[in-house]
Design an enzyme around this catalytic site. Structure first.
Site, mmCIF file in Angstrom:
data_model
loop_
_atom_site.group_PDB
_atom_site.id
_atom_site.type_symbol
_atom_site.label_atom_id
_atom_site.label_comp_id
_atom_site.label_asym_id
_atom_site.label_seq_id
_atom_site.Cartn_x
_atom_site.Cartn_y
_atom_site.Cartn_z
ATOM 1 N N LYS A 44 0.822 -1.203 0.000
ATOM 2 C CA LYS A 44 0.000 0.000 0.000
ATOM 3 C C LYS A 44 0.858 1.256 0.000
ATOM 4 O O LYS A 44 0.397 2.336 -0.327
ATOM 5 C CB LYS A 44 -0.875 0.033 1.268
ATOM 6 C CG LYS A 44 -1.883 -1.048 1.376
ATOM 7 C CD LYS A 44 -2.587 -0.903 2.757
ATOM 8 C CE LYS A 44 -2.887 -2.247 3.277
ATOM 9 N NZ LYS A 44 -3.394 -2.201 4.662
ATOM 10 N N GLY A 45 2.104 1.117 0.406
ATOM 11 C CA GLY A 45 2.941 2.271 0.709
ATOM 12 C C GLY A 45 3.087 3.305 -0.380
ATOM 13 O O GLY A 45 3.287 4.486 -0.102
ATOM 14 N N GLU A 99 7.658 2.486 -5.816
ATOM 15 C CA GLU A 99 7.680 2.033 -4.416
ATOM 16 C C GLU A 99 7.804 3.203 -3.445
ATOM 17 O O GLU A 99 8.306 4.261 -3.805
ATOM 18 C CB GLU A 99 8.899 1.117 -4.204
ATOM 19 C CG GLU A 99 8.604 -0.337 -3.960
ATOM 20 C CD GLU A 99 7.903 -0.668 -2.652
ATOM 21 O OE1 GLU A 99 7.131 0.147 -2.112
ATOM 22 O OE2 GLU A 99 8.130 -1.781 -2.172
ATOM 23 N N ASP A 100 7.370 2.982 -2.221
ATOM 24 C CA ASP A 100 7.568 3.996 -1.185
ATOM 25 C C ASP A 100 9.025 4.002 -0.732
ATOM 26 O O ASP A 100 9.645 5.046 -0.604
ATOM 27 C CB ASP A 100 6.627 3.772 0.017
ATOM 28 C CG ASP A 100 6.695 2.375 0.626
ATOM 29 O OD1 ASP A 100 7.373 1.474 0.060
ATOM 30 O OD2 ASP A 100 6.057 2.157 1.672
ATOM 31 N N ASP A 103 14.279 -1.019 0.594
ATOM 32 C CA ASP A 103 14.907 -1.356 1.862
ATOM 33 C C ASP A 103 15.850 -2.543 1.649
ATOM 34 O O ASP A 103 16.950 -2.371 1.145
ATOM 35 C CB ASP A 103 13.790 -1.636 2.872
ATOM 36 C CG ASP A 103 14.277 -1.788 4.303
ATOM 37 O OD1 ASP A 103 15.191 -1.056 4.696
ATOM 38 O OD2 ASP A 103 13.727 -2.635 5.029
ATOM 39 N N LYS A 131 16.978 3.270 1.159
ATOM 40 C CA LYS A 131 17.730 3.042 2.404
ATOM 41 C C LYS A 131 18.808 1.997 2.116
ATOM 42 O O LYS A 131 18.674 0.825 2.464
ATOM 43 C CB LYS A 131 16.751 2.496 3.453
ATOM 44 C CG LYS A 131 16.933 3.036 4.860
ATOM 45 C CD LYS A 131 16.226 2.177 5.885
ATOM 46 C CE LYS A 131 14.771 2.451 6.060
ATOM 47 N NZ LYS A 131 14.170 1.663 7.167
ATOM 48 N N PHE A 152 13.890 4.214 10.827
ATOM 49 C CA PHE A 152 12.538 3.787 10.488
ATOM 50 C C PHE A 152 11.659 5.015 10.311
ATOM 51 O O PHE A 152 11.490 5.812 11.235
ATOM 52 C CB PHE A 152 11.943 2.853 11.540
ATOM 53 C CG PHE A 152 10.728 2.151 11.014
ATOM 54 C CD1 PHE A 152 10.848 1.005 10.236
ATOM 55 C CD2 PHE A 152 9.456 2.679 11.247
ATOM 56 C CE1 PHE A 152 9.727 0.385 9.699
ATOM 57 C CE2 PHE A 152 8.329 2.053 10.709
ATOM 58 C CZ PHE A 152 8.469 0.909 9.945
ATOM 59 N N VAL A 153 11.127 5.187 9.124
ATOM 60 C CA VAL A 153 10.373 6.403 8.802
ATOM 61 C C VAL A 153 8.907 6.098 8.505
ATOM 62 O O VAL A 153 8.565 5.000 8.060
ATOM 63 C CB VAL A 153 11.009 7.154 7.612
ATOM 64 C CG1 VAL A 153 12.373 7.688 7.988
ATOM 65 C CG2 VAL A 153 11.098 6.261 6.381
ATOM 66 N N ASP A 159 4.076 3.291 6.648
ATOM 67 C CA ASP A 159 3.369 2.989 7.896
ATOM 68 C C ASP A 159 4.262 2.362 8.952
ATOM 69 O O ASP A 159 5.371 1.898 8.673
ATOM 70 C CB ASP A 159 2.238 1.992 7.614
ATOM 71 C CG ASP A 159 2.771 0.575 7.385
ATOM 72 O OD1 ASP A 159 3.614 0.400 6.482
ATOM 73 O OD2 ASP A 159 2.381 -0.345 8.127
HETATM 74 P P1 IMP Z 1 12.054 -4.636 0.989
HETATM 75 O O1 IMP Z 1 12.862 -3.677 0.163
HETATM 76 O O2 IMP Z 1 11.616 -5.849 0.248
HETATM 77 O O3 IMP Z 1 12.719 -4.946 2.295
HETATM 78 O O4 IMP Z 1 10.670 -4.013 1.415
HETATM 79 C C1 IMP Z 1 10.380 -2.703 1.376
HETATM 80 C C2 IMP Z 1 9.104 -2.524 2.162
HETATM 81 O O5 IMP Z 1 9.373 -2.560 3.570
HETATM 82 C C3 IMP Z 1 8.526 -1.164 1.880
HETATM 83 O O6 IMP Z 1 7.631 -1.194 0.804
HETATM 84 C C4 IMP Z 1 7.875 -0.808 3.188
HETATM 85 O O7 IMP Z 1 6.559 -1.307 3.213
HETATM 86 C C5 IMP Z 1 8.679 -1.531 4.248
HETATM 87 N N1 IMP Z 1 9.638 -0.611 4.896
HETATM 88 C C6 IMP Z 1 10.976 -0.649 4.829
HETATM 89 N N2 IMP Z 1 11.556 0.335 5.541
HETATM 90 C C7 IMP Z 1 10.535 1.039 6.073
HETATM 91 C C8 IMP Z 1 10.480 2.221 6.914
HETATM 92 O O8 IMP Z 1 11.481 2.837 7.319
HETATM 93 N N3 IMP Z 1 9.226 2.634 7.254
HETATM 94 C C9 IMP Z 1 8.089 2.012 6.836
HETATM 95 N N4 IMP Z 1 8.103 0.929 6.042
HETATM 96 C C10 IMP Z 1 9.318 0.446 5.657
HETATM 97 MG MG MG Z 2 4.797 -1.385 4.984
#
Ligand code: IMP
Ligand code: MG
Length: 175
Positions: A44-45, A99-100, A103, A131, A152-153, A159
């Site tokens: 949803k981000g 993407e939001d 990570d 990040k 963590f933001v 969210d």
């Molecule tokens: P990844 O890159 O597969 O680890 O996943 C990224 C997802 O993790 C993002 O779409 C967010 O939903 C969540 N996420 C990672 N870091 C943060 C943060 O700092 N705040 C909120 N959600 C985060």
């Molecule tokens: Mg999330």
């Protein structure tokens, strides 16, 4: 954890974000002129970033959404559980995955593979935040608005336990 706005330290204001997203829209407009571009927002981000970004792009784009969870565990790539899928035909399209935050990279790395397996001509990653300190998979954003430290933001779609998505700024959640 309960909702406590006083625990959010503002990092990016509404005005800064608007300026940056508008710049990103102009950049994408220039780079993808003449292409059939489809933006796919990762729910949803991404929903707020997506809404602002598409209005800053002056091209005949299509848009769709996907909701996915990457499996946590020992494997680092490839497997993603699609919870809600796209509706539009992806074959032959230039897909921008929106993407939001990038990570660990697991979600986008898997989704990028998914898009190629569906016949996308090209797949680019557009993320609001990056990040890099947390990366577990070898993936880089093609376009990112901000690179941030390992904090963590929340806000602007991001969210913590489904709260804070509606803040119109981005802040670090202080625990
Ligand atoms: P990844 O890159 O597969 O680890 O996943 C990224 C997802 O993790 C993002 O779409 C967010 O939903 C969540 N996420 C990672 N870091 C943060 C943060 O700092 N705040 C909120 N959600 C985060
Ligand atoms: Mg999330």
């Amino acid at each position: 954890m309960s909702y406590e706005k006083n625990n959010v330290r503002v990092m990016l204001t509404k005005e800064e974000i608007a300026e940056k997203v508008s710049e990103m829209g102009k950049k994408l407009t220039a780079e993808f002129a003449g292409k059939e571009v489809m933006l796919i927002g990762v729910l949803k981000g991404s929903f707020i970033f997506m809404a602002d970004l598409v209005r800053a792009i002056d091209l005949p784009i299509q848009l769709d959404f996907i909701s996915a969870k990457s499996y946590s565990g020992t494997t680092t790539t490839g497997v993603v559980n699609v919870k809600m899928d796209t509706h539009l035909q992806i074959e032959g399209k230039t897909v921008l995955l929106v993407e939001d935050i990038l990570d660990t990279g697991k979600t986008l790395s898997a989704l990028r593979e998914t898009m190629y397996s569906r016949g996308a001509a090209d797949v680019k990653i557009v993320t609001f935040l990056d990040k890099p300190a947390r990366r577990l998979v070898d993936i880089e954003a093609d376009y990112s608005c901000y690179t941030i430290e390992n904090r963590f933001v929340v806000g602007y779609g991001l969210d913590c336990d489904e709260q804070y998505r509606n803040l119109d700024y981005v802040g670090e959640l202080l625990l």
